[in-house]
Design a protein around this motif. Structure first.
Motif, PDB file in Angstrom:
ATOM      1  N   ASP A 235     -10.336  -0.619  12.037  1.00 31.93           N
ATOM      2  CA  ASP A 235      -9.753   0.352  12.960  1.00 31.93           C
ATOM      3  C   ASP A 235      -8.238   0.211  12.930  1.00 31.93           C
ATOM      4  O   ASP A 235      -7.679  -0.746  13.470  1.00 31.93           O
ATOM      5  N   LEU A 236      -7.559   1.163  12.319  1.00 31.55           N
ATOM      6  CA  LEU A 236      -6.107   1.084  12.177  1.00 31.55           C
ATOM      7  C   LEU A 236      -5.372   1.304  13.491  1.00 31.55           C
ATOM      8  O   LEU A 236      -4.173   1.024  13.590  1.00 31.55           O
ATOM      9  N   HIS A 237      -6.086   1.807  14.499  1.00 31.57           N
ATOM     10  CA  HIS A 237      -5.441   2.084  15.784  1.00 31.57           C
ATOM     11  C   HIS A 237      -5.574   0.912  16.770  1.00 31.57           C
ATOM     12  O   HIS A 237      -4.967   0.935  17.842  1.00 31.57           O
TER      13      HIS A 237
ATOM     14  N   LYS B  89       0.689  -7.461   9.030  1.00 30.68           N
ATOM     15  CA  LYS B  89      -0.319  -7.951   9.957  1.00 30.68           C
ATOM     16  C   LYS B  89      -0.816  -9.301   9.438  1.00 30.68           C
ATOM     17  O   LYS B  89      -0.539  -9.691   8.314  1.00 30.68           O
TER      18      LYS B  89
ATOM     19  N   ALA C 158      -1.245  -2.713   6.476  1.00 25.38           N
ATOM     20  CA  ALA C 158      -2.270  -2.045   7.302  1.00 25.38           C
ATOM     21  C   ALA C 158      -2.289  -0.523   7.171  1.00 25.38           C
ATOM     22  O   ALA C 158      -3.228   0.120   7.625  1.00 25.38           O
ATOM     23  N   LYS C 159      -1.291   0.058   6.558  1.00 29.09           N
ATOM     24  CA  LYS C 159      -1.274   1.496   6.344  1.00 29.09           C
ATOM     25  C   LYS C 159      -0.339   1.809   5.187  1.00 29.09           C
ATOM     26  O   LYS C 159       0.429   0.955   4.733  1.00 29.09           O
TER      27      LYS C 159
ATOM     28  N   HIS D 199       0.854  -1.189   0.000  1.00 25.87           N
ATOM     29  CA  HIS D 199       0.000   0.000   0.000  1.00 25.87           C
ATOM     30  C   HIS D 199       0.886   1.234   0.000  1.00 25.87           C
ATOM     31  O   HIS D 199       1.550   1.522   0.987  1.00 25.87           O
TER      32      HIS D 199
ATOM     33  N   LYS E 243     -10.109   2.276   6.182  1.00 26.50           N
ATOM     34  CA  LYS E 243     -10.061   2.746   7.564  1.00 26.50           C
ATOM     35  C   LYS E 243     -11.434   3.211   8.052  1.00 26.50           C
ATOM     36  O   LYS E 243     -12.216   3.806   7.307  1.00 26.50           O
TER      37      LYS E 243
ATOM     38  N   ASN F 132      -8.811  -6.532  15.027  1.00 22.25           N
ATOM     39  CA  ASN F 132     -10.044  -6.053  14.415  1.00 22.25           C
ATOM     40  C   ASN F 132     -10.992  -7.220  14.154  1.00 22.25           C
ATOM     41  O   ASN F 132     -11.193  -7.620  13.002  1.00 22.25           O
TER      42      ASN F 132
END
Length: 209
Positions: A86-88, A128, A115-116, A43, A65, A92
């Protein structure tokens, strides 16, 4: 009709996207014509999902997200079938559950194990386990991909996506995740321009990620 907004938006955006960025799509035949598949790759830019969407005639359920679904345009993201994540959060479960349900219905699910977005000089961020877990639980094939190039107007280094051959999840999630990491790293090295690759550092897979 299910995902009508998705299909309308893709029909409208595809020619504009192609004119502006002149993307290259390699190996699109590796995306199954029917049946469940986890489409997983690196990504690098907010436009990556559009590049994946126009690579197949099928509907692609992309993990996006949670903030996008909670904002004022949340109805649009829900209507096109994106799955909030939820990326934080460290885990999940709701996103994983929704993705697994989609796969069990025979759909395509697009997820970035990083993931980001990767703003670093690392070839890949630590992975992840979501993509591997989805495939392991549903026995859906995984279609790895790598995105390289620049999203600039009429770029010399055109945005390129290459899809690798589908493969089945291995004996466990960790083994599958490592295999996915190594395949995507190989696809990136294969398609990156020499200048782009020279700026990157490759860290071998770490199963503690």
């Amino acid at each position: 009709m299910k995902y009508t907004l998705y299909k309308v938006m893709r029909t409208m955006l595809s020619p504009i996207f192609r004119i502006l960025f002149r993307p290259r799509i390699i190996g699109r035949q590796n995306i199954p014509a029917n049946g469940a598949a986890v489409i997983a790759g690196n990504h690098k830019h907010a436009l990556d999902p559009i590049l994946i969407d126009i690579s197949t005639e099928r509907v692609v359920r992309t993990l996006a997200k949670k903030e996008l679904h909670d904002g004022k345009f949340g109805f649009m993201f829900r209507s096109v079938g994106t799955i909030p994540v939820d990326l934080h959060a460290k885990k999940n479960p709701e996103a994983l559950k929704a993705a697994v349900e989609a796969l069990r219905k025979g759909e395509l699910v697009n997820v970035s194990p990083e993931a980001k977005r990767n703003y670093t000089n690392e070839l890949l961020l630590p992975f992840k386990f979501g993509a591997a877990a989805m495939a392991y639980r549903t026995r859906a094939v995984i279609v790895p991909y790598a995105i390289t190039g620049d999203y600039k107007l009429l770029p010399k280094n055109r945005p390129t996506v290459i899809f690798g051959k589908p493969f089945q999840a291995g004996k466990d999630i960790a083994t599958t995740n490592k295999q996915l990491y190594e395949i995507i790293a190989g696809l990136l090295r294969r398609t990156m321009s020499p200048d782009e690759l020279a700026q990157k550092h490759f860290t071998p897979y770490d199963d503690r990620s």
